[in-house]
Design an enzyme around this catalytic site. Structure first.
Site, PDB file in Angstrom:
ATOM      1  N   LYS A 195       0.865  -1.184   0.000  1.00 14.75           N
ATOM      2  CA  LYS A 195       0.000   0.000   0.000  1.00 14.75           C
ATOM      3  C   LYS A 195       0.899   1.230   0.000  1.00 14.75           C
ATOM      4  CE  LYS A 195      -3.604   2.305   2.647  1.00 14.75           C
ATOM      5  NZ  LYS A 195      -4.526   2.234   3.794  1.00 14.75           N
ATOM      6  N   LYS A 248      -2.194  -1.509  -3.804  1.00 12.31           N
ATOM      7  CA  LYS A 248      -3.051  -0.330  -3.730  1.00 12.31           C
ATOM      8  C   LYS A 248      -2.219   0.932  -3.783  1.00 12.31           C
ATOM      9  CE  LYS A 248      -6.074   1.977  -0.552  1.00 12.31           C
ATOM     10  NZ  LYS A 248      -6.497   2.112   0.798  1.00 12.31           N
TER      11      LYS A 248
HETATM   12  C1  PBG Z   1      -7.428   3.308   5.675  1.00 10.00           C
HETATM   13  C2  PBG Z   1      -7.688   3.227   4.217  1.00 10.00           C
HETATM   14  C3  PBG Z   1      -7.492   4.223   3.223  1.00 10.00           C
HETATM   15  C4  PBG Z   1      -8.022   3.677   2.037  1.00 10.00           C
HETATM   16  C5  PBG Z   1      -8.475   2.400   2.332  1.00 10.00           C
HETATM   17  N1  PBG Z   1      -8.252   2.140   3.676  1.00 10.00           N
HETATM   18  C6  PBG Z   1      -6.970   5.589   3.338  1.00 10.00           C
HETATM   19  C7  PBG Z   1      -5.559   5.826   3.620  1.00 10.00           C
HETATM   20  O1  PBG Z   1      -4.761   4.908   3.830  1.00 10.00           O
HETATM   21  O2  PBG Z   1      -5.179   7.003   3.687  1.00 10.00           O
HETATM   22  C8  PBG Z   1      -8.090   4.374   0.705  1.00 10.00           C
HETATM   23  C9  PBG Z   1      -9.213   3.949  -0.186  1.00 10.00           C
HETATM   24  C10 PBG Z   1      -9.485   4.823  -1.339  1.00 10.00           C
HETATM   25  O3  PBG Z   1      -8.832   5.862  -1.582  1.00 10.00           O
HETATM   26  O4  PBG Z   1     -10.408   4.475  -2.090  1.00 10.00           O
HETATM   27  N2  PBG Z   1      -6.131   3.089   6.076  1.00 10.00           N
END
Ligand code: PBG
Length: 325
Positions: A195, A248
């Site tokens: 991520k 992601k």
């Molecule tokens: C929480 C999380 C996030 C997303 C999914 N889970 C935000 C982040 O990490 O800042 C992003 C999902 C999206 O942008 O569609 N940690």
């Protein structure tokens, strides 16, 4: 051997011919739709930054689940916005927390729906970070216990799968251990393995009300330029017991998805995130280009790169488009 013996256009002459030689096809079967539950009664509120995405209160969330079921969407990824936040995100692992109640409500009426839960603290902490903060820093090991407790509370509420998104080191192992100790050894983990600290999460911050109140997430999420490191993150998560690994965002990271596919034999998921969705929605709204074709092309590229599962806000749109032919 080249032209004129070879003519690549021969197999492009008609739609049916193209179908015959098409290498990848998208299916609703592999799509996961994110759902946001929020406090209140009879709430269906559009998220300001995300056209077509809503906050639902628990009492009405099943209207949406019914619609998804009718569209053939097999799974949801559940996020919660709690009524109160504190330093250590205690609503994330409260037995009567918003997500825990939503899971029970959904599973009671729609037992077939695969309910996957996002396991993180950022929606629940007053500072908006994904872990415990000590002296202005997000501390890893102390966070693990809370992340594990959150995952267990989701399992106890009836979740079918947990998806940790916090990016703390060792959280997959911590979750696997607590689940196994409590009789949930069959419950799969889909880890947000690679991520990245991405600007493409911008619109989501509105949806989940989780913008960090100081600093950013770069001390725990990955640095966007790092390709080899992503493979190490994925390998570690598989080693710790992740059943599905996720990359992601998706669109700006198709190379990572492709690397993951080439290197690992577990199912690969990709998250087509909020910013990727909103770019297309905004361009379509301005009539710069065709929404259905752009979205289908992007989702197909994610599949072609090697993703088996795609988490996408377009799941409903895509299912509707497929039905309309
Ligand atoms: C929480 C999380 C996030 C997303 C999914 N889970 C935000 C982040 O990490 O800042 C992003 C999902 C999206 O942008 O569609 N940690």
């Amino acid at each position: 051997m080249g032209f004129p013996i070879n003519r690549m256009r021969r197999l492009r002459g008609s739609e049916n011919l193209r179908k015959l030689v098409r290498e990848y096809t998208l299916s609703v079967d592999n799509l996961i739709y994110p759902i946001f539950v929020a406090p209140g009664l009879d709430v269906k509120l559009q998220v300001p930054s995300m056209p077509g995405v809503y906050h639902f209160s628990v009492d009405v969330v099943n209207h949406e689940i019914e619609e998804l079921t009718k569209l053939g969407i097999p799974a949801i990824l559940l996020f919660g916005i709690p009524s109160s936040k504190d330093d250590c995100g205690s609503e994330a692992y409260a037995h009567d927390g918003i997500v825990q109640r939503a899971i029970a409500t959904i599973k009671q009426s729609f037992p077939e729906m695969v309910v996957i839960t996002d396991v993180c603290l950022c929606e629940y902490t007053s500072h908006g970070h994904c872990g415990v903060v000590r002296n202005g820093k997000v501390v890893n090991d102390e966070t693990l216990e809370l992340i594990a407790r959150t995952a267990l509370s989701h399992a106890e509420a009836g979740a079918d799968m947990v998806a940790p998104s916090d990016m703390m080191d060792g959280r997959v192992m911590a979750i696997r251990e607590i689940l196994d100790e409590n009789g949930f050894s069959e419950l799969p983990i889909m880890s947000y393995a690679a991520k990245f600290a991405s600007a493409f999460y911008g619109p989501f911050r509105d949806a989940a009300d989780c913008a960090p109140q100081f600093g950013d997430r770069s001390s725990y999420q990955m640095d966007p330029p790092n390709r080899r490191e992503a493979l190490k993150e994925i390998a570690l998560d598989i080693d710790e017991g992740a059943d599905i690994v996720m990359i992601k965002p998706a669109l700006a990271y198709l190379d990572i998805i492709s690397d993951a596919r080439a290197n690992f034999d577990v199912p690969i998921a990709a998250y087509n995130v909020s910013g990727e969705y909103c770019m297309i929605k905004a361009a379509a709204e301005k009539r710069y280009a065709d929404e259905r074709r752009m979205a289908t092309e992007v989702l197909t590229s994610i599949k072609r790169a090697g993703a088996d599962l795609i988490i996408t806000y377009f799941a409903k749109d895509y299912a509707m488009w497929s039905k309309s032919g």
